[in-house]
Write a protein that holds these residues in place. Structure first.
Motif: not given
Length: 195
Positions: A4, A19, A38, A64-66, A69, A134-135, A138-139, A181
């Motif tokens: 990672e 990213a 992407s 980055c996922v929220t 950035r 975070a993963v 992102s999903r 979400h």
């Protein structure tokens, strides 16, 4: 094995894109496999460059996922690109080959420069928990809510036992994203039921 990391790329206008991305190291090359669409993929194909940043600042992953950035960067040394200012180390890469399918091409990258900027103090379970969180974030659109809730509850144990201020901050960003979400999903469900 997937490592990672945080990948930084630059678009045609010189704007840095940051990213989180899992990378593989194979036969002296770095293998990136970004999904389409992407910005990372578009930038690498256009410029032929990328930087892999090695960092323990998990706020970057969670940020980055929220939607956070904007992290400080500095110019790369041998390519037209940038690296994270907070990186413990970085690899400057040039594109060797793009291959694979339309949905997720494989980018074979050669390292042209490796920089070391700070020492590695050791692993922290809370940092690993934030990366796993975070993963999950992102999903959110792919995973059932009960799976997200179950995994976040388990990861909370590592946060409670080993997190410092940075990990707590990153964890709160992730929890807020999951709650937002869920609220959007509930609003959509209620709207559909009332029609």
């Amino acid at each position: 094995m997937i490592h990672e990391t945080v990948v930084t790329t630059v678009n045609r206008d010189g704007v840095v894109h940051i990213a989180p991305m899992g990378v593989r190291y194979r036969d002296g090359e770095v293998i990136l496999m970004p999904f389409r669409p992407s910005a990372t993929l578009d930038n690498i194909v256009a410029s032929g460059h990328a930087v892999v940043n090695l960092t323990t600042d998990v706020r970057v992953f969670a940020g980055c996922v929220t939607g956070r950035r904007d992290w400080p960067t500095v110019a790369a040394e041998r390519i037209a690109g940038a690296r994270l200012q907070s990186a413990l180390g970085h690899l400057e890469l040039v594109l060797v080959q793009e291959c694979g399918d339309e949905a997720r091409p494989t980018l074979r990258m050669a390292c042209v420069h490796e920089g070391r900027h700070a020492g590695f103090a050791g692993f922290n379970r809370a940092q690993a928990a934030v990366i796993e969180g975070a993963v999950l974030v992102s999903r959110l659109h792919l995973l059932p809510p009960d799976k997200i809730a179950h995994e976040m509850a388990y990861l909370q144990i590592a946060i409670d036992k080993t997190a410092g201020p940075d990990e707590h901050e990153a964890w709160q960003w992730l929890r807020a994203a999951i709650a937002a979400h869920a609220a959007r999903r509930e609003t959509t469900r209620t709207t559909e039921e009332s029609q």
